[in-house]
Design an enzyme around this catalytic site. Structure first.
Site, PDB file in Angstrom:
ATOM      1  N   GLY A  49       0.810  -1.217   0.000  1.00 57.95           N
ATOM      2  CA  GLY A  49       0.000   0.000   0.000  1.00 57.95           C
ATOM      3  C   GLY A  49       0.840   1.261   0.000  1.00 57.95           C
ATOM      4  O   GLY A  49       0.331   2.356  -0.240  1.00 57.95           O
ATOM      5  N   ARG A  50       2.113   1.098   0.312  1.00 57.23           N
ATOM      6  CA  ARG A  50       2.983   2.282   0.310  1.00 57.23           C
ATOM      7  C   ARG A  50       4.408   1.921  -0.054  1.00 57.23           C
ATOM      8  O   ARG A  50       5.356   2.611   0.330  1.00 57.23           O
ATOM      9  CB  ARG A  50       2.960   2.933   1.674  1.00 57.23           C
ATOM     10  CG  ARG A  50       3.321   1.965   2.787  1.00 57.23           C
ATOM     11  CD  ARG A  50       3.682   2.717   3.993  1.00 57.23           C
ATOM     12  NE  ARG A  50       3.811   1.825   5.124  1.00 57.23           N
ATOM     13  CZ  ARG A  50       4.259   2.216   6.289  1.00 57.23           C
ATOM     14  NH1 ARG A  50       4.610   3.461   6.462  1.00 57.23           N
ATOM     15  NH2 ARG A  50       4.350   1.380   7.270  1.00 57.23           N
ATOM     16  N   LYS A  85       9.905   2.264   0.452  1.00 54.72           N
ATOM     17  CA  LYS A  85       8.783   2.159   1.390  1.00 54.72           C
ATOM     18  C   LYS A  85       8.402   3.583   1.809  1.00 54.72           C
ATOM     19  O   LYS A  85       9.238   4.309   2.348  1.00 54.72           O
ATOM     20  CB  LYS A  85       9.233   1.332   2.607  1.00 54.72           C
ATOM     21  CG  LYS A  85       8.146   1.017   3.611  1.00 54.72           C
ATOM     22  CD  LYS A  85       8.636  -0.039   4.599  1.00 54.72           C
ATOM     23  CE  LYS A  85       7.677  -0.251   5.751  1.00 54.72           C
ATOM     24  NZ  LYS A  85       8.197  -1.231   6.719  1.00 54.72           N
ATOM     25  N   ASP A 140      -2.450   6.669   3.231  1.00 52.89           N
ATOM     26  CA  ASP A 140      -1.885   7.739   2.399  1.00 52.89           C
ATOM     27  C   ASP A 140      -0.671   7.331   1.565  1.00 52.89           C
ATOM     28  O   ASP A 140      -0.127   8.150   0.825  1.00 52.89           O
ATOM     29  CB  ASP A 140      -1.522   8.939   3.280  1.00 52.89           C
ATOM     30  CG  ASP A 140      -0.467   8.585   4.327  1.00 52.89           C
ATOM     31  OD1 ASP A 140      -0.005   7.418   4.356  1.00 52.89           O
ATOM     32  OD2 ASP A 140      -0.101   9.478   5.117  1.00 52.89           O
ATOM     33  N   GLY A 141      -0.221   6.078   1.733  1.00 55.72           N
ATOM     34  CA  GLY A 141       0.926   5.629   0.940  1.00 55.72           C
ATOM     35  C   GLY A 141       2.256   6.185   1.424  1.00 55.72           C
ATOM     36  O   GLY A 141       3.292   5.954   0.792  1.00 55.72           O
ATOM     37  N   ARG A 197       5.906 -13.407   0.783  1.00 52.94           N
ATOM     38  CA  ARG A 197       5.489 -13.671   2.157  1.00 52.94           C
ATOM     39  C   ARG A 197       4.546 -14.874   2.186  1.00 52.94           C
ATOM     40  O   ARG A 197       4.012 -15.255   1.131  1.00 52.94           O
ATOM     41  CB  ARG A 197       4.711 -12.452   2.687  1.00 52.94           C
ATOM     42  CG  ARG A 197       5.443 -11.146   2.516  1.00 52.94           C
ATOM     43  CD  ARG A 197       4.486  -9.997   2.159  1.00 52.94           C
ATOM     44  NE  ARG A 197       5.227  -8.793   1.780  1.00 52.94           N
ATOM     45  CZ  ARG A 197       5.574  -7.831   2.630  1.00 52.94           C
ATOM     46  NH1 ARG A 197       5.210  -7.897   3.882  1.00 52.94           N
ATOM     47  NH2 ARG A 197       6.276  -6.795   2.220  1.00 52.94           N
ATOM     48  N   ASP A 247       1.406 -11.873   6.652  1.00 52.04           N
ATOM     49  CA  ASP A 247       1.982 -10.997   5.620  1.00 52.04           C
ATOM     50  C   ASP A 247       3.327 -10.439   6.056  1.00 52.04           C
ATOM     51  O   ASP A 247       4.027  -9.816   5.262  1.00 52.04           O
ATOM     52  CB  ASP A 247       1.020  -9.851   5.276  1.00 52.04           C
ATOM     53  CG  ASP A 247       0.564  -9.086   6.500  1.00 52.04           C
ATOM     54  OD1 ASP A 247      -0.006  -9.720   7.408  1.00 52.04           O
ATOM     55  OD2 ASP A 247       0.781  -7.869   6.565  1.00 52.04           O
ATOM     56  N   ASN A 248       3.690 -10.663   7.302  1.00 54.48           N
ATOM     57  CA  ASN A 248       4.993 -10.203   7.792  1.00 54.48           C
ATOM     58  C   ASN A 248       5.943 -11.368   8.038  1.00 54.48           C
ATOM     59  O   ASN A 248       6.891 -11.252   8.814  1.00 54.48           O
ATOM     60  CB  ASN A 248       4.822  -9.373   9.065  1.00 54.48           C
ATOM     61  CG  ASN A 248       4.084  -8.062   8.797  1.00 54.48           C
ATOM     62  OD1 ASN A 248       4.066  -7.584   7.669  1.00 54.48           O
ATOM     63  ND2 ASN A 248       3.486  -7.507   9.826  1.00 54.48           N
ATOM     64  N   ASP A 274       9.687  -6.525   8.226  1.00 56.21           N
ATOM     65  CA  ASP A 274       8.658  -5.612   8.723  1.00 56.21           C
ATOM     66  C   ASP A 274       8.866  -5.236  10.175  1.00 56.21           C
ATOM     67  O   ASP A 274       8.302  -5.820  11.090  1.00 56.21           O
ATOM     68  CB  ASP A 274       7.252  -6.181   8.490  1.00 56.21           C
ATOM     69  CG  ASP A 274       6.539  -5.351   7.449  1.00 56.21           C
ATOM     70  OD1 ASP A 274       6.826  -4.143   7.389  1.00 56.21           O
ATOM     71  OD2 ASP A 274       5.720  -5.878   6.685  1.00 56.21           O
TER      72      ASP A 274
END
Ligand code: AMP
Ligand code: MG
Length: 489
Positions: free
Chosen positions: A87-88, A108, A120-121, A178, A247-248, A257
């Site tokens: 997402g970012r 990132k 907001d990315g 992942r 996901d991590n 992460d």
């Protein structure tokens, strides 16, 4: 400028990612650059560093970059989210490192992607410096981890609870695949996607699996083996990841992460720092069990590839993951033997280790100092008193030390050799939370990077004595104690 990127991931089918350019930032300024890592990646630091602010903010895309946001899903605190994705973050491409391996280079905090959902990315300077500091500290502690190549401040504000200075981190990873990447395809019933991803992972991380009767089963076993070693490595230095969502968890076996992660000061098995971990799901002592839970989620995505007979596939997958805790225990015990200076194994060692932890817990003894001082005591018995100072009940620790000395008699190492080996596995310096906060507050609040640079420098040599920096080896005063850490996205 060309950096020499290869593009194995963006060569996969287009449903694996979204192709999207970074959003330029107002006023990029280089905060920190990792010259030695640049060299490892085969880059020329002299040529790259002068352009780093533009290159590692996303303002100047290297000519050979092919930026993509990777698709993935994940179980977050046990609840499945079928579509997370970068997402970012954007993968620029892969570089062939000096050691021959391929490494992802990812920005990132580089702006909105189709996976940004309502966010907001962007990223704030504090958390990106935190990832830089802790990932590089983990690397210096010889724990597999993603690395940090650069942090660039953006000259823009990001709005969290407060308005904070923004930044972009450049992360380097063996890959960003992942457990959640497998889940993304499995959850959509995209078996072909799972198969393509598995082939990719075999080629990149587990080439030996290709020759096994069931490559999928071989990968599952190999990923489990790496996780068992990784989580043991974490726990042997008192590290708590803090958000072990699926996901991590990287398929490569690297720590990935760095959000609300932290190192324990006083030992207690139930320690939790993350402000969002209300039930202690990711507490220190739960980490092996959670890694196994995540591996079961991974196994579920592979079942159709393990065997055409579903019952048989499930049985094989279950058998592959079942020994995980025993594998973890074996790594942890082997590591603990090294920490207490044993080079051979005896049956009573588990009890000896357990008794020490129980005394540490009762005393609230500092995890890192306990083992470092034990190393000094191994070399010179007069140093025992410094260790005992960490324990209010000196009788109990003295009796433990007596048993430990008795055990050492049946170990072949000499005093000096033992002390030297123990100092190589029992760090003097870890990223203590109060020091990390101090460094990030100075950087983010006052634009003062001096404390960050000093801490980074110290943490790059965790096993050396560094007498000039002795105060950084000390636990926090009660007033300095940090009880909560924040994901701080
Ligand atoms: P994390 O908690 O960092 O593992 O992120 C979980 C998910 O939230 C991932 O899909 C991230 O890409 C996404 N995410 C986190 N922070 C942001 C942000 N500021 N903007 C967009 N997506 C984000
Ligand atoms: Mg994540």
């Amino acid at each position: 400028m060309r950096l020499g990127f290869e593009h194995t991931y963006s060569a996969l089918p287009s449903r694996f990612y979204a192709r999207v350019a970074p959003t330029p930032v107002a006023s990029p300024a280089l905060v920190v650059f990792n010259g030695p890592l640049a060299e490892e990646l085969g880059l020329d630091p002299g040529a790259v560093e002068p352009r780093a602010a533009a290159l590692f903010s996303g303002n100047e895309l290297p000519e050979d970059a092919d930026p993509i946001a990777m698709a993935y899903a994940g179980h977050q605190f046990g609840a499945f989210v079928p579509r997370l994705g970068d997402g970012r973050a954007l993968l620029l491409g892969e570089l062939r490192a000096r050691d021959g391996t391929l490494r992802d280079v990812q920005l990132k905090g580089s702006g909105l992607t189709p996976f940004s959902r309502n966010a907001d990315g962007r990223a704030a300077l504090g958390p990106m410096l935190r990832e830089y500091l802790i990932s590089e500290a983990m690397h210096a502690l010889r724990i597999p981890t993603t690395r940090s190549l650069a942090v660039v401040s953006t000259g823009e504000r990001v709005y969290r609870e407060d308005a904070l200075p923004g930044a972009v981190l450049t992360r380097v990873a063996a890959s960003h695949v992942r457990v959640g990447t497998f889940q993304y395809f499995a959850a959509r019933g995209d078996q072909e996607g799972v198969r393509v991803l598995l082939d990719y992972v075999i080629a990149r991380h587990y080439p030996e699996a290709r020759h096994e009767a069931s490559p999928a089963l071989a990968v599952l076993k190999a990923v489990a083996a790496r996780q068992a070693a990784l989580v043991a490595d974490w726990m042997l230095v008192g590290f708590i990841h803090g958000v072990m969502n699926t996901d991590n968890m990287a398929i490569s076996g690297e720590t990935i992460d760095y959000g609300p992660c932290a190192f324990m000061d006083a030992y207690h098995p139930n320690t939790v720092f993350s402000s969002i971990d209300h039930n202690g799901r990711y507490a220190y002592v739960n980490q092996a069990a959670i890694a196994q839970w995540n591996l079961v989620r991974f196994a579920e995505t592979l079942v159709p590839l393990i065997d055409a007979d579903e019952d048989k596939a499930i049985r094989l997958a279950t058998e592959a993951v079942a020994p995980f805790i025993a594998q973890f225990d074996a790594h942890f015990l082997a590591g603990m033997r090294r920490k207490i200076g044993l080079s051979n194994a005896e049956d009573g060692d588990v009890q000896l280790v357990k008794r020490l932890f129980s005394l540490m817990q009762d005393a609230g003894a500092d995890f890192t100092l306990t083992f470092r001082r034990l190393a000094h005591a191994a070399e010179n018995a007069e140093e025992e008193s410094a260790l005992c100072e960490l324990f209010p009940d000196q009788t109990a620790i003295r009796s433990w030390l007596q048993d430990w000395r008795h055990r050492l008699k049946s170990d072949p190492l000499g005093h000096e050799e033992r002390g030297a080996r123990m100092r190589q596995v029992n760090p003097a310096f870890i990223p203590r939370n109060h020091r990390v906060e101090e460094a990030l507050n100075a950087a983010s609040g006052q634009g003062d990077l001096e404390p960050f640079r000093r801490l980074l420098h110290i943490l790059q040599r965790p096993f050396e004595e560094q007498p000039g920096h002795a105060e950084y080896a000390q636990p926090p005063q009660p007033s300095e104690r940090v009880y909560r850490t924040f994901c701080g996205t």
